[in-house]
Design an enzyme around this catalytic site. Structure first.
Site, PDB file in Angstrom:
ATOM      1  N   THR A 127      14.975   0.883  -8.757  1.00  0.00           N
ATOM      2  CA  THR A 127      13.645   0.559  -9.246  1.00  0.00           C
ATOM      3  C   THR A 127      13.954  -0.863 -10.222  1.00  0.00           C
ATOM      4  O   THR A 127      14.836  -0.777 -10.861  1.00  0.00           O
ATOM      5  CB  THR A 127      12.628   1.330  -9.577  1.00  0.00           C
ATOM      6  OG1 THR A 127      11.714   0.595 -10.409  1.00  0.00           O
ATOM      7  CG2 THR A 127      13.359   2.285 -11.010  1.00  0.00           C
ATOM      8  N   SER A 162       9.777   4.494 -18.598  1.00  0.00           N
ATOM      9  CA  SER A 162       9.240   5.891 -18.513  1.00  0.00           C
ATOM     10  C   SER A 162      10.648   6.877 -18.237  1.00  0.00           C
ATOM     11  O   SER A 162      11.513   6.424 -17.915  1.00  0.00           O
ATOM     12  CB  SER A 162       8.300   5.854 -17.377  1.00  0.00           C
ATOM     13  OG  SER A 162       8.875   5.942 -16.365  1.00  0.00           O
ATOM     14  N   TYR A 164      10.484   8.593 -15.636  1.00  0.00           N
ATOM     15  CA  TYR A 164      10.898   8.424 -14.207  1.00  0.00           C
ATOM     16  C   TYR A 164      11.670   7.146 -14.082  1.00  0.00           C
ATOM     17  O   TYR A 164      12.959   7.265 -13.595  1.00  0.00           O
ATOM     18  CB  TYR A 164       9.316   8.048 -13.526  1.00  0.00           C
ATOM     19  CG  TYR A 164       9.825   7.291 -12.162  1.00  0.00           C
ATOM     20  CD1 TYR A 164      10.472   7.706 -11.048  1.00  0.00           C
ATOM     21  CD2 TYR A 164       9.410   6.170 -12.224  1.00  0.00           C
ATOM     22  CE1 TYR A 164      10.861   6.837 -10.235  1.00  0.00           C
ATOM     23  CE2 TYR A 164       9.694   4.998 -11.442  1.00  0.00           C
ATOM     24  CZ  TYR A 164      10.382   5.710 -10.266  1.00  0.00           C
ATOM     25  OH  TYR A 164      10.790   4.838  -8.988  1.00  0.00           O
ATOM     26  N   HIS A 165      11.524   6.193 -14.845  1.00  0.00           N
ATOM     27  CA  HIS A 165      12.309   4.981 -14.573  1.00  0.00           C
ATOM     28  C   HIS A 165      13.726   5.242 -15.080  1.00  0.00           C
ATOM     29  O   HIS A 165      14.842   4.879 -14.754  1.00  0.00           O
ATOM     30  CB  HIS A 165      11.717   3.860 -15.324  1.00  0.00           C
ATOM     31  CG  HIS A 165      10.648   3.212 -14.614  1.00  0.00           C
ATOM     32  ND1 HIS A 165       9.358   3.458 -14.947  1.00  0.00           N
ATOM     33  CD2 HIS A 165      10.603   2.413 -13.445  1.00  0.00           C
ATOM     34  CE1 HIS A 165       8.403   2.640 -14.240  1.00  0.00           C
ATOM     35  NE2 HIS A 165       9.201   2.221 -13.377  1.00  0.00           N
ATOM     36  N   LYS A 168      16.010   6.868 -12.519  1.00  0.00           N
ATOM     37  CA  LYS A 168      16.755   6.011 -11.767  1.00  0.00           C
ATOM     38  C   LYS A 168      17.975   5.270 -12.312  1.00  0.00           C
ATOM     39  O   LYS A 168      19.045   5.065 -11.737  1.00  0.00           O
ATOM     40  CB  LYS A 168      15.833   4.896 -11.137  1.00  0.00           C
ATOM     41  CG  LYS A 168      14.474   5.340 -10.414  1.00  0.00           C
ATOM     42  CD  LYS A 168      14.677   5.543  -8.997  1.00  0.00           C
ATOM     43  CE  LYS A 168      13.590   6.203  -8.212  1.00  0.00           C
ATOM     44  NZ  LYS A 168      13.816   6.004  -6.846  1.00  0.00           N
TER      45      LYS A 168
HETATM   46  N1  USQ Z   1      -1.169  -1.293 -14.673  1.00  0.00           N
HETATM   47  C1  USQ Z   1      -2.318  -1.653 -14.884  1.00  0.00           C
HETATM   48  N2  USQ Z   1      -3.607  -1.244 -14.600  1.00  0.00           N
HETATM   49  C2  USQ Z   1      -3.380  -0.223 -13.595  1.00  0.00           C
HETATM   50  C3  USQ Z   1      -2.241   0.255 -13.101  1.00  0.00           C
HETATM   51  C4  USQ Z   1      -0.998  -0.282 -13.552  1.00  0.00           C
HETATM   52  O1  USQ Z   1      -2.573  -2.762 -15.735  1.00  0.00           O
HETATM   53  O2  USQ Z   1      -4.418   0.234 -13.245  1.00  0.00           O
HETATM   54  C5  USQ Z   1      -0.091  -1.780 -15.071  1.00  0.00           C
HETATM   55  C6  USQ Z   1       1.157  -0.907 -15.661  1.00  0.00           C
HETATM   56  O3  USQ Z   1       0.603  -0.732 -17.057  1.00  0.00           O
HETATM   57  C7  USQ Z   1       2.444  -1.521 -15.560  1.00  0.00           C
HETATM   58  C8  USQ Z   1       2.144  -2.426 -14.139  1.00  0.00           C
HETATM   59  O4  USQ Z   1       0.614  -2.340 -13.883  1.00  0.00           O
HETATM   60  O5  USQ Z   1       2.548  -2.592 -16.491  1.00  0.00           O
HETATM   61  C9  USQ Z   1       2.717  -1.662 -13.006  1.00  0.00           C
HETATM   62  O6  USQ Z   1       2.349  -0.408 -12.938  1.00  0.00           O
HETATM   63  P1  USQ Z   1       2.364   0.471 -11.660  1.00  0.00           P
HETATM   64  O7  USQ Z   1       1.800   1.844 -11.981  1.00  0.00           O
HETATM   65  O8  USQ Z   1       2.033  -0.440 -10.612  1.00  0.00           O
HETATM   66  O9  USQ Z   1       3.989   0.449 -11.274  1.00  0.00           O
HETATM   67  P2  USQ Z   1       5.067   1.552 -12.111  1.00  0.00           P
HETATM   68  O10 USQ Z   1       4.601   2.316 -13.038  1.00  0.00           O
HETATM   69  O11 USQ Z   1       5.981   0.383 -12.581  1.00  0.00           O
HETATM   70  O12 USQ Z   1       5.881   2.047 -10.812  1.00  0.00           O
HETATM   71  C10 USQ Z   1       5.820   1.762  -9.312  1.00  0.00           C
HETATM   72  C11 USQ Z   1       5.951   2.807  -8.569  1.00  0.00           C
HETATM   73  C12 USQ Z   1       7.529   3.153  -8.950  1.00  0.00           C
HETATM   74  C13 USQ Z   1       8.566   2.095  -8.919  1.00  0.00           C
HETATM   75  C14 USQ Z   1       7.878   0.864  -9.787  1.00  0.00           C
HETATM   76  C15 USQ Z   1       8.558  -0.370  -9.501  1.00  0.00           C
HETATM   77  O13 USQ Z   1       5.305   3.831  -8.683  1.00  0.00           O
HETATM   78  O14 USQ Z   1       7.939   4.392  -7.865  1.00  0.00           O
HETATM   79  O15 USQ Z   1       9.690   2.413  -9.175  1.00  0.00           O
HETATM   80  O16 USQ Z   1       6.448   0.693  -9.304  1.00  0.00           O
HETATM   81  S1  USQ Z   1       8.842  -1.377 -10.789  1.00  0.00           S
HETATM   82  O17 USQ Z   1       7.652  -1.452 -11.556  1.00  0.00           O
HETATM   83  O18 USQ Z   1       9.458  -2.829 -10.566  1.00  0.00           O
HETATM   84  O19 USQ Z   1       9.669  -0.419 -11.811  1.00  0.00           O
END
Ligand code: USQ
Length: 368
Positions: A127, A162, A164-165, A168
């Protein structure tokens, strides 16, 4: 399904942990996901292609070893991990479950490869979140450094957000180590936030659909925003919404896997691809969804809420993206009516939206 249609002989290995976690926390994908074996039968009926099914848990080393010995894969695409940051932050038990499932499962894959198929290619889903949001450019896995007059090439430093991260990150280190000491070949796909619902294959039959989540735990930002708009709920950027992330369409995730598969690394090479197509801030996403909703007659309100996570909200973000484009990645753009097609899919299933699962309850400062 894409690879099976493309002529590859495919086996799928699944222990259905995701379904168990969904049941534990009381959430469901927007459209129901039918049993795997039923989906495989439909696939066979629709395309004439067979997909072999192995049911079991990667974290059980004897099961994993047996499957590798029996099937002898040329390539392994490892998607079998707990994917949610909020799930991993629900407390001690879920943090441990996430890391044991992910790290031990991946280790078992590495051992099974060494034992049965040491020249196979592992395509491992990592990720972009492994890197966090550093104040320097994010290289593709490796960083050339000069320190006190000496030079070296090291893994790009990681500052994930997190448990989770972090799992990875641990996987990446284990993968790099086994390339170095056992000569395995691995591509680590550092994937950004995926959005979208449909692929050419899911459109063949309704029951071949992919799992689309919008709840606070398994739903990702853009998917959630589209469901919020369709359900007449406010779109919820956390905090200022200045958090920037790399995003990609679900169709492009498949393209990236195929590009990695058909261009394998050398034995002993740990190769890292950053995998996203566009960078947006969360507030840009929110306004894009609100504007798209307006085009189909839905008025959506954007409401910034207190950020349940501990993360930087205003920061530098410049990830490098060279490998996949140089292999021929042709990105789908978010602006290419995708939001509209997502919104219409969501509207079709809107009677299944459970508004009680949307508001974030998991807090990073959280639980013990
Ligand atoms: N966020 C909001 N509002 C929401 C949901 C999320 O502002 O209602 C924000 C979060 O605080 C964060 C961002 O959007 O800053 C991304 O959150 P997310 O829930 O879309 O993504 P994330 O938790 O980072 O995890 C997801 C997948 C994970 C993958 C990752 C890629 O669940 O499996 O590894 O995206 S990355 O973000 O590049 O690490």
């Amino acid at each position: 399904m894409y690879l099976s249609r493309g002529g590859y002989e495919v086996a799928v290995l699944d222990g259905f942990q995701k379904r168990r976690w969904e049941a534990q926390i009381g959430v469901q994908p927007l459209a129901p996901i039918h049993p795997l074996q039923e989906r495989v039968r439909i696939w066979k009926r629709e395309t004439g292609k067979n997909i072999r099914v192995f049911v079991g848990d990667l974290a059980h080393e004897r099961f994993t070893a047996r499957v590798f010995e029996q099937w002898k894969p040329d390539a392994i695409i490892h998607y079998g991990e707990q994917p949610s940051a909020p799930f991993s932050m629900m407390g001690n038990e879920k943090a441990v479950e996430t890391q044991v499932n992910n790290v031990a499962g991946n280790l078992n894959v590495l051992f099974a490869m060494k034992r049965s198929v040491p020249t196979a290619h592992l395509i491992k889903l990592g990720t972009m979140g492994e890197y966090g949001t550093p104040n320097i450019d994010i290289e593709e896995g490796w960083l050339d450094i000069e320190h006190k007059g000496r030079k070296d090439r090291v893994l790009m430093p990681k500052k994930p957000g997190s448990f989770y991260h972090l799992s990875k990150v641990h996987d990446s280190h284990n993968c790099e180590f086994v390339c170095r000491v056992w000569n395995l070949r691995i591509t680590d796909l550092n994937q950004g936030v995926v959005y979208g619902i449909e692929t050419d294959e899911t459109q063949i039959h309704e029951e071949l659909n992919t799992s689309f989540h919008y709840d606070e735990v398994f739903g990702t930002a853009l998917n959630r925003f589209c469901v919020q708009a369709a359900a007449g709920l406010p779109i919820t950027p956390y905090g200022s919404g200045g958090q920037k992330r790399g995003f990609l369409n679900i169709r492009d995730t498949i393209q990236c896997v195929e590009l990695a598969l058909s261009n394998p690394p050398l034995s002993g090479e740990f190769r890292v691809f950053n995998q996203f197509t566009e960078v947006f801030s969360i507030r840009e996403l929110a306004s894009t969804v609100a504007a798209a909703a307006k085009e189909i007659g839905v008025t959506a309100k954007v409401e910034h809420i207190i950020n349940p996570r501990i993360e930087e909200e205003e920061h530098y973000y410049n990830p490098v993206l060279t490998h996949l484009p140089s292999l021929g990645l042709k990105p789908h753009k978010l602006s290419d009516t995708l939001v509209k097609s997502m919104l219409s899919y969501i509207k079709r299933h809107s009677d299944r939206i459970d508004p009680d699962t949307i508001a974030p309850r998991v807090k990073w400062e959280g639980y013990v």
